[in-house]
Design a protein around this motif. Structure first.
Motif, short mmCIF file in Angstrom:
data_model
loop_
_atom_site.label_atom_id
_atom_site.label_comp_id
_atom_site.label_asym_id
_atom_site.label_seq_id
_atom_site.Cartn_x
_atom_site.Cartn_y
_atom_site.Cartn_z
N ALA A 192 -33.72 4.78 -87.88
CA ALA A 192 -34.54 3.45 -88.50
C ALA A 192 -33.48 2.64 -89.36
O ALA A 192 -33.59 1.30 -89.12
CB ALA A 192 -35.63 3.99 -89.60
N SER A 193 -32.77 3.09 -90.23
CA SER A 193 -31.72 2.08 -91.04
C SER A 193 -30.85 1.84 -90.24
O SER A 193 -30.41 0.59 -90.21
CB SER A 193 -30.94 3.34 -92.18
N ALA A 194 -30.41 2.52 -89.11
CA ALA A 194 -29.05 1.77 -88.20
C ALA A 194 -29.82 0.61 -87.38
O ALA A 194 -29.22 -0.47 -87.02
CB ALA A 194 -28.74 2.69 -87.31
N GLU A 197 -31.13 -2.19 -90.48
CA GLU A 197 -30.45 -2.87 -91.82
C GLU A 197 -28.99 -3.23 -90.90
O GLU A 197 -28.42 -2.71 -90.04
CB GLU A 197 -30.01 -1.53 -92.43
N ASP A 198 -28.24 -4.08 -91.79
CA ASP A 198 -26.95 -4.42 -91.55
C ASP A 198 -25.88 -3.60 -91.60
O ASP A 198 -26.05 -2.67 -92.23
CB ASP A 198 -26.53 -5.86 -92.15
N GLY A 199 -24.61 -3.87 -91.06
CA GLY A 199 -23.57 -2.94 -91.19
C GLY A 199 -23.23 -1.65 -90.50
O GLY A 199 -22.15 -1.03 -90.50
N ASP A 273 -21.87 12.31 -89.91
CA ASP A 273 -22.11 10.88 -90.46
C ASP A 273 -23.27 10.66 -91.06
O ASP A 273 -23.73 9.67 -91.55
CB ASP A 273 -21.96 10.03 -89.48
N ALA A 274 -24.11 11.83 -91.69
CA ALA A 274 -25.43 11.69 -92.51
C ALA A 274 -25.11 10.97 -93.45
O ALA A 274 -25.85 10.42 -94.18
CB ALA A 274 -26.11 12.98 -92.71
N SER A 275 -24.01 11.20 -94.30
CA SER A 275 -23.74 10.73 -95.54
C SER A 275 -23.65 9.08 -95.43
O SER A 275 -23.84 8.40 -96.69
CB SER A 275 -22.28 11.22 -96.20
N VAL A 276 -23.20 8.66 -94.28
CA VAL A 276 -23.45 7.04 -94.26
C VAL A 276 -24.98 6.43 -94.53
O VAL A 276 -25.05 5.28 -94.85
CB VAL A 276 -23.04 6.48 -92.77
N PHE A 277 -25.68 7.31 -94.40
CA PHE A 277 -27.06 6.81 -94.46
C PHE A 277 -27.67 7.50 -95.88
O PHE A 277 -28.96 7.51 -96.14
CB PHE A 277 -28.21 7.46 -93.48
N GLY A 278 -26.75 7.78 -96.70
CA GLY A 278 -27.20 8.41 -97.94
C GLY A 278 -27.64 9.44 -98.24
O GLY A 278 -28.44 10.10 -99.13
#
Length: 294
Positions: A192-194, A197-199, A273-278
């Protein structure tokens, strides 16, 4: 944001539909039979087949983002009359074309760990070729490569039980193939964030759960959750290859030589890469916790 989920009536698609809907976005789920899905009230449903461009193109009008989930299972042979190439590659080509034709700016592509146009199985090759189509597009794309996904409605636990028997079972190579199962409830918020959200444009994210388990360890956890023990006996890989090749030629048998080949390589990621999403990768939900045996 107005989001179209292609394959949105599937296991991960419905989880993402709920997540996006809870975040206040307008969500539409496209699939061949979307009305059969357990989707939240307020999620629009659209019928279409990704292998037929004209059946899906209209659903892309006025969308801000598209998530492409459409896939055939790597755990079983494709149904007669279709193929991984037709659905994963051909379907992705149609999704990309429809998005570009209707001015959709953002695409999130659900791929798989190990996706490679020159990979060992038809599933892996088709997923890899589909990624190339996405990367060559004019869209702001993001690719997700998860390991096996588990949760209510998922097929990983059911597949493992189909492959085994309680108490004593044989597994190819003793079940040494390694997986990094990720809970759908952890994966959906990252998707959902990807999406909204931007970036994240131009990024490929490999997502695995907090632990690496062999197929034998997975099976033992599943049966322990049912109060049953399990002893795993190794089946020589050459015999597994012969058996699945022969049985794969039998109409209706769900597995074949590709399933043997998939057990030849691990389904893990060295640096998720879970840390990319906090999210702390070590804090994600384990399969054992989901089964109630941790």
């Amino acid at each position: 944001m107005r989001v179209l989920l292609v394959g949105g009536s599937g296991f991960v698609g419905t989880a993402l539909a709920r997540e996006l809907h809870d975040r206040g976005h307008e969500v539409a789920a496209l699939s061949r039979s979307p009305d059969e899905a357990d989707l939240p009230a307020g999620v629009e449903t659209v019928s279409g087949d990704v292998t037929e461009y004209e059946s899906i193109a209209g659903a892309f009008a006025d969308r801000d983002a598209v998530v492409n989930f459409v896939a055939l299972s790597p755990l079983f042979e494709p149904p007669r009359g279709t193929s991984h190439e037709a659905v994963h590659l051909g379907g992705t080509e149609n999704v990309v074309a429809a998005a570009e034709d209707h001015g959709v700016s953002r695409l999130v592509q659900m791929s798989a760990l190990g996706a490679d146009p020159d990979g060992a199985t038809a599933y892996i090759r088709a997923k890899g070729a589909a990624e190339e189509v996405v990367r060559a597009s004019s869209l702001d794309w993001t690719v997700f490569r998860p390991s096996v996904v588990f949760g209510d409605g998922g097929e990983f636990v059911a597949f493992t039980k189909k492959l085994t028997t309680p108490y004593v079972t044989g597994l190819p190579g003793g079940g040494r193939t390694r997986f990094q199962p990720v809970w759908v409830g952890d994966l959906a918020p990252m998707l959902a964030s990807a999406t909204v959200e931007d970036g994240h444009s131009g990024e490929t994210y490999e997502i695995g759960g907090p632990e690496v388990l062999t197929l034998a360890e997975v099976a033992k956890r599943i049966y322990r959750a049912e109060g049953k023990s399990l002893v795993v006996l190794p089946v020589p890989m050459v015999l597994a290859r012969l058996g699945l090749t022969v049985m794969g030629a039998v109409p209706g048998f769900p597995m074949g030589p590709d399933q043997y080949r998939s057990l030849q390589f691990d389904n893990t990621t060295a640096d998720g890469d879970a840390s990319v999403f906090g999210r702390d990768p070590a804090g994600l939900r384990t399969l054992g916790d989901y089964l109630g045996v941790d």
